[in-house]
Scaffold this motif. Sequence first.
Motif, mmCIF file in Angstrom:
data_model
loop_
_atom_site.group_PDB
_atom_site.id
_atom_site.type_symbol
_atom_site.label_atom_id
_atom_site.label_comp_id
_atom_site.label_asym_id
_atom_site.label_seq_id
_atom_site.Cartn_x
_atom_site.Cartn_y
_atom_site.Cartn_z
ATOM 1 N N PRO A 27 0.787 -1.234 0.000
ATOM 2 C CA PRO A 27 0.000 0.000 0.000
ATOM 3 C C PRO A 27 0.819 1.284 0.000
ATOM 4 N N GLY A 28 2.133 1.214 0.266
ATOM 5 C CA GLY A 28 2.937 2.424 0.371
ATOM 6 C C GLY A 28 4.169 2.373 -0.502
ATOM 7 N N GLY A 29 4.782 3.562 -0.745
ATOM 8 C CA GLY A 29 5.985 3.658 -1.552
ATOM 9 C C GLY A 29 5.698 4.205 -2.935
ATOM 10 N N PHE A 30 6.693 4.129 -3.813
ATOM 11 C CA PHE A 30 6.559 4.623 -5.179
ATOM 12 C C PHE A 30 5.586 3.761 -5.971
ATOM 13 N N VAL A 31 5.710 2.454 -5.854
ATOM 14 C CA VAL A 31 4.797 1.510 -6.488
ATOM 15 C C VAL A 31 3.787 1.060 -5.452
ATOM 16 N N THR A 32 2.509 1.217 -5.739
ATOM 17 C CA THR A 32 1.470 0.753 -4.820
ATOM 18 C C THR A 32 0.514 -0.165 -5.559
ATOM 19 N N THR B 166 3.373 -12.042 -9.214
ATOM 20 C CA THR B 166 3.214 -10.795 -9.944
ATOM 21 C C THR B 166 1.924 -10.108 -9.520
ATOM 22 N N GLY B 167 1.834 -8.816 -9.791
ATOM 23 C CA GLY B 167 0.637 -8.077 -9.428
ATOM 24 C C GLY B 167 0.458 -6.848 -10.287
ATOM 25 N N THR B 168 -0.602 -6.102 -9.995
ATOM 26 C CA THR B 168 -0.973 -4.906 -10.734
ATOM 27 C C THR B 168 -0.777 -3.690 -9.852
ATOM 28 N N ALA B 169 0.052 -2.765 -10.299
ATOM 29 C CA ALA B 169 0.316 -1.523 -9.568
ATOM 30 C C ALA B 169 -0.557 -0.405 -10.123
ATOM 31 N N TRP B 170 -1.068 0.424 -9.232
ATOM 32 C CA TRP B 170 -1.968 1.498 -9.627
ATOM 33 C C TRP B 170 -1.197 2.777 -9.942
ATOM 34 N N LEU B 171 -1.560 3.428 -11.061
ATOM 35 C CA LEU B 171 -0.992 4.723 -11.425
ATOM 36 C C LEU B 171 -2.089 5.780 -11.457
ATOM 37 N N GLY B 172 -3.080 5.634 -12.334
ATOM 38 C CA GLY B 172 -4.303 6.421 -12.276
ATOM 39 C C GLY B 172 -4.183 7.906 -12.530
ATOM 40 N N ARG C 276 0.454 -0.476 -13.961
ATOM 41 C CA ARG C 276 1.739 -1.060 -14.306
ATOM 42 C C ARG C 276 1.830 -2.474 -13.717
ATOM 43 N N ILE C 277 2.927 -3.177 -14.035
ATOM 44 C CA ILE C 277 3.150 -4.547 -13.584
ATOM 45 C C ILE C 277 4.274 -4.575 -12.550
ATOM 46 N N ASP C 278 4.074 -5.335 -11.462
ATOM 47 C CA ASP C 278 5.157 -5.535 -10.500
ATOM 48 C C ASP C 278 5.347 -7.024 -10.220
ATOM 49 N N MET C 279 6.492 -7.360 -9.642
ATOM 50 C CA MET C 279 6.848 -8.759 -9.385
ATOM 51 C C MET C 279 7.639 -8.836 -8.084
ATOM 52 N N PHE C 280 7.313 -9.835 -7.247
ATOM 53 C CA PHE C 280 7.914 -9.951 -5.923
ATOM 54 C C PHE C 280 8.315 -11.399 -5.632
ATOM 55 N N ASP D 270 10.027 13.208 -5.644
ATOM 56 C CA ASP D 270 9.061 13.112 -4.545
ATOM 57 C C ASP D 270 8.502 11.706 -4.352
ATOM 58 N N GLU D 271 8.959 10.722 -5.160
ATOM 59 C CA GLU D 271 8.503 9.334 -5.054
ATOM 60 C C GLU D 271 6.984 9.213 -5.226
ATOM 61 N N ASP D 272 6.448 10.033 -6.105
ATOM 62 C CA ASP D 272 5.021 9.987 -6.396
ATOM 63 C C ASP D 272 4.839 9.926 -7.910
ATOM 64 N N PRO D 273 4.426 8.784 -8.474
ATOM 65 C CA PRO D 273 4.286 8.683 -9.925
ATOM 66 C C PRO D 273 3.129 9.492 -10.491
ATOM 67 N N ARG D 274 2.308 10.079 -9.615
ATOM 68 C CA ARG D 274 1.165 10.857 -10.082
ATOM 69 C C ARG D 274 1.464 12.357 -10.176
ATOM 70 N N THR D 275 2.694 12.754 -9.861
ATOM 71 C CA THR D 275 3.157 14.115 -10.125
ATOM 72 C C THR D 275 4.325 14.020 -11.098
ATOM 73 N N PHE D 276 4.499 15.027 -11.968
ATOM 74 C CA PHE D 276 5.521 14.873 -13.002
ATOM 75 C C PHE D 276 5.980 16.222 -13.530
#
Length: 604
Positions: free
Chosen positions: A290-295, A313-319, A327-331, A394-400
């Motif tokens: 739930p936290g960090g750059f990739v959520t 694998t999972g689905t990361a939210w960008l929105g 996006r795609i993530d893997m753990f 800022d570690e926030d993919p929703r600001t650019f």
Amino acid sequence: MRSILLATALAASPWLANAAQRTYANPLDIDYRYNFEQMNEGISYRTGADPAIVRYGDAYYLFQTLADGYWTSKDLVRWDFVEPDRWPFVGVVAPATLVAGGRLFLMPSAFGPRPLMVSTDPAHGHWTFWTRQLPQVPGATQYDESHKMAEGDAPPPGPWDPGLFQDDDGKVYLYWDSSDTYPLYGAQMDFKLDSREGGEKRLAFVTQPKALLHLDPANHGWERFGPDHTMGDKPSYIEGSWMNKHGGRYYFQYAAPGTEYNVYATGVYVGKGPLGPFEYAPYNPVGYKPGGFVTGAGHGSTFQDVHGNAWNTGTAWLGVNWTFERRIDMFPAGWHDDGQMWVDTRFGDFPHRMPDRKLREGEDTFTGWMLLSYRKPVVASSTMPGHPASTLTDEDPRTFWVAQANESGQTLTLDLGGTPTVRAVQVDYADYASGRYADAPDLVTRFVLQGSADGKQWTTLADLSEETRDRPNAYIELERPRKLRFIRYVHRHVGAKQLAISDLRVFGNADGQPPAAPRGLQARRGTDEREATISWKPVPGAVGYNVRWGLAADRLHSTYQRFADQPTSFTLRSLNKGVRYVVAVEAFDERGVSPLSQVVQIVP
């Protein structure tokens, strides 16, 4: 402390120091495809979701939602796109895969007639039809004029969000559904696997659809809807079926509460048979970030690599451009000897090593390379108003940041403030006002990374001027570590209308000792057992904290990453009623990770 020592040893080992890239970072570095789900608004953007990774032959294959093909990899680090020669899908959504009878099968989500594809040469994109129409779900309801599903005991049309599984006895099972109303279903399939060319091909339901599980948010806090599970009783979605068999048990995985939130997660029920009955695992959610750059870590797949290591694998939210921009993530993942499944999302968006052997029990894949760029100053050659360069760290993919012009030669210069040892850089692009750019023929990403210790003498760290792939989340592991103060991005080309970058992330280690362990940890369960308030005293100089919890002190598998400019007290809303938990906190900075705090019970 064992984890810190292990990470330090790994970071110094020749295994990671070789020239070939052996680390990766989330989101996965693939050429996410443009799509037009918001076509009427003229918006296009890169996206990817619902990953299914499967090993076939000597390679891995990644299928996902809304792509005009798929990806292949020999090492799970570099992924190359494959454009198939026969692809009768307008857009594959949440596909299911199955390796059986020496073939690779692909089943898309469907509400109506869709083909089942099969290949013995997916590396070259060669596919044929197994069946041209998937069988209809027996007894399924139909959509009414308003396209809403009818209420009742009958399953909805489908199968949507399918999952395929072949048991040891050769029998094949189908799991499916995605709904805020209906449960997940399962059924045995008659899946004729004749090994002869031109042999009989058959796909039909052997058993009637069986309702396997519903959401229970009244008892499972993490199944509640909304950001950080804050939207009360609003219906949540259950979807993303995936089945694994391990140690004679069946692990039926599912996703909840919604892909458009930071808390999208993977849960698991455990059964003695492929159609149950299933028992809810008390350690849920099993995959949670739930936290960090990739959520977001829900709706994916669990598979083994060639060495026998498990991955989830999972689905990361960008929105940003649309609610379902992802996006795609893997753990790393696995099972304890007593059958408890685990997925490790700790530092899940920092660099991790890709093993070339079977990992030992408890061995960590985290490299120990820390985030060096957080809140550091950046100077840009040009800036569009409203999108400053400060957003790059800022570690926030929703600001650019957005350049005034998408032209070669634009630069970004990041000041790390000291001369830490730099080991990797990730450049994360954003799609801003891209219009119908997906129609363009030049979807490649090209740039140069430079480094300097004094701001005067510059060295080329990586030159992607001739890159042939589009890399919206380009991750570059340096060929050798370097002592640097400045990192410079020099633009060449990007597959987008505008030059927009959300984050310029730099990883490595500063000199000195890691921070001290957090003190004063308190954890008190609320009157609502699904929630707990966790607090601790700030650690001077910390960049951030990992709040880690689980069923025992040696099984703190769940992590909520928080940065030091956030309060050191928050409400955790993902707990299960009737389950006892313990929690601990670790601090991290540019030098490393602290020892773990005292482990405390989450008390009533």
